[in-house]
Enzyme design. Structure first.
Site, mmCIF file in Angstrom:
data_model
loop_
_atom_site.group_PDB
_atom_site.id
_atom_site.type_symbol
_atom_site.label_atom_id
_atom_site.label_comp_id
_atom_site.label_asym_id
_atom_site.label_seq_id
_atom_site.Cartn_x
_atom_site.Cartn_y
_atom_site.Cartn_z
ATOM 1 N N HIS A 156 -9.290 -3.141 1.868
ATOM 2 C CA HIS A 156 -9.708 -3.696 3.160
ATOM 3 C C HIS A 156 -10.472 -2.706 4.030
ATOM 4 O O HIS A 156 -10.913 -3.050 5.111
ATOM 5 C CB HIS A 156 -8.486 -4.159 3.959
ATOM 6 C CG HIS A 156 -7.644 -3.010 4.439
ATOM 7 N ND1 HIS A 156 -6.760 -2.346 3.629
ATOM 8 C CD2 HIS A 156 -7.584 -2.393 5.636
ATOM 9 C CE1 HIS A 156 -6.189 -1.387 4.318
ATOM 10 N NE2 HIS A 156 -6.666 -1.381 5.541
HETATM 11 N N1 UDP Z 1 1.270 -4.780 2.918
HETATM 12 C C1 UDP Z 1 1.973 -5.965 3.043
HETATM 13 N N2 UDP Z 1 1.391 -7.109 2.576
HETATM 14 C C2 UDP Z 1 0.158 -7.131 2.010
HETATM 15 C C3 UDP Z 1 -0.550 -5.913 1.893
HETATM 16 C C4 UDP Z 1 0.029 -4.748 2.384
HETATM 17 O O1 UDP Z 1 3.108 -5.989 3.525
HETATM 18 O O2 UDP Z 1 -0.324 -8.213 1.624
HETATM 19 C C5 UDP Z 1 1.905 -3.549 3.429
HETATM 20 C C6 UDP Z 1 1.920 -2.388 2.469
HETATM 21 O O3 UDP Z 1 3.025 -2.460 1.604
HETATM 22 C C7 UDP Z 1 1.986 -1.210 3.423
HETATM 23 C C8 UDP Z 1 1.161 -1.671 4.588
HETATM 24 O O4 UDP Z 1 1.112 -3.098 4.502
HETATM 25 O O5 UDP Z 1 3.307 -1.003 3.867
HETATM 26 C C9 UDP Z 1 -0.215 -1.094 4.485
HETATM 27 O O6 UDP Z 1 -1.019 -1.691 5.412
HETATM 28 P P1 UDP Z 1 -2.599 -1.680 5.295
HETATM 29 O O7 UDP Z 1 -3.001 -1.487 3.886
HETATM 30 O O8 UDP Z 1 -3.068 -2.909 6.006
HETATM 31 O O9 UDP Z 1 -3.025 -0.459 6.206
HETATM 32 P P2 UDP Z 1 -3.182 1.097 5.936
HETATM 33 O O10 UDP Z 1 -1.949 1.596 5.294
HETATM 34 O O11 UDP Z 1 -4.383 1.292 5.093
HETATM 35 O O12 UDP Z 1 -3.382 1.686 7.289
#
Ligand code: UDP
Length: 354
Positions: free
Chosen positions: A204
């Protein structure tokens, strides 16, 4: 002690779960402000329900805007709330626009700021997250870092030792708190799909999805991996879905809507391999003893690369995904779990606040 917590994006809801409990356990009064940066029920409500997060004191409507417009609206909307609450401290997590808006408002209202996940750097200034991190750190009184590398980054930038406390990763606290509740639901697709080897993919990041060439390259590589190596299961981020449609690109993999945290923890337990550009998921793969391909040219979680838990796949280079993925599957050895603390970061934060 009154704490205003500003959250707005999926990973922040997850990070806040253990910290809110720790704050409550020592009698802090927390006022959660949800900026509405992520507003779909499956990107927001599901986490409040599953993780029993405190009901937000206010929910703003700052989603679906450009970065500048979002920051400006958050500023306008946060101001009267800060003034009404008159908090003793403000708390922000990570590196999103909501993080920065909360940090700026704390400064404007003279409220001492706590930054959880301070000190992370990708050293890639094309990422809006990098700007959000750096400025939020500069505005903070308490810098709670997850790693020694993050603490070092801050020291190199001239932050005072007194402001920096290495506490470990609050996402490990969350994972330990909730993993026994991990569960499959039908929203993920049939249970039988997960009985055979599969790869869990999420993507994303703005840098990966905003240009048709780069997104097209990633889609082709993921489709080819799905056809030739093992089936891919991909809970699709709404921002990615919009771009795929806009650029006329088609993922041929098993798509699911974004799922809740408990479903993700279950998928992590079942999967053979994780492919992701998510910061959080890179670490969750490691905590779950799963090899990871990081779909980026660099990462803030550099320790994972150094210890061989994860490998970078740079979409700007003309590498092929399949050999990179096969390489990490064969070289991966589950390692020690102490790179990011022992799952007691939230308690350490509360203790340091005094
Ligand atoms: N996650 C979730 N459902 C999904 C995709 C990701 O619960 O469909 C969780 C994932 O396990 C992690 C968090 O969301 O704990 C990560 O969020 P994201 O990838 O949106 O953001 P980033 O970590 O890149 O800031």
């Amino acid at each position: 002690m009154k704490v205003v917590t500003v959250v707005g994006a999926r990973p922040q809801f997850i990070k806040s779960a253990p910290v809110s409990r720790a704050l409550q356990s020592v009698g802090y009064q927390e006022f959660v402000i949800h900026t509405g940066q992520h507003y779909d029920p499956e990107m927001s409500t599901v986490f409040f329900e599953e993780m029993s997060l405190p009901k937000p004191y206010a929910i703003l409507n700052c989603g679906n805007l450009s970065r500048d417009a979002m920051l400006s609206k958050m500023k306008t909307d946060l101001k009267p709330i800060f003034e009404a609450i008159q908090p003793d401290m403000a708390l922000v997590y990570g590196d999103t626009n909501s993080t920065l808006a909360g940090a700026r408002m704390a400064q404007e209202c003279n409220v001492p700021l706590i930054h959880v996940e301070a000190g992370l750097r990708s050293y890639n200034l094309e990422m809006p997250e990098e700007h959000n991190r750096i400025e939020s750190d500069q505005l903070s009184k308490w810098l709670f870092t997850p790693t020694s590398q993050a603490s070092e980054n801050l020291k190199k930038e001239g932050f005072s030792d007194n402001a920096i406390t290495q506490v470990g990763d609050v996402m490990l606290d969350a994972l330990q708190m909730f993993r026994s509740k991990a569960a499959h639901t039908l929203k993920m697709g049939p249970h039988s799909f997960f009985n055979k080897p599969f790869a869990l993919v999420t993507m994303h990041r703005f840098e990966n999805i905003s240009q048709p060439e780069r997104l097209g390259f990633l889609v082709r590589e993921i489709n080819s991996f799905h056809r030739n190596v093992m089936p891919v299961w991909m809970p699709l981020h709404p921002a990615t879905a919009v771009r795929l449609e806009e650029f006329g690109l088609k993922l041929e993999v098993k798509i699911a809507p974004p799922v809740g945290y408990l479903e993700m923890l279950w998928a992590l337990q079942q999967t053979t391999l994780v492919l992701t550009d998510s910061g959080g998921l890179q670490k969750e793969a490691y905590y779950s003893d799963k090899p990871c391909v990081t779909l980026r040219g660099e990462t803030e979680w550099i320790e994972l690369i150094e210890m061989g838990a994860s490998v970078l796949f740079d979409p700007n280079k003309t590498e092929k995904l399949i050999p990179t993925a096969r390489g990490i599957i064969s070289s991966f050895k589950p390692g020690s779990k102490d790179l990011y603390g022992a799952g007691r970061a939230s308690q350490a934060i509360v203790a340091a606040l005094g």
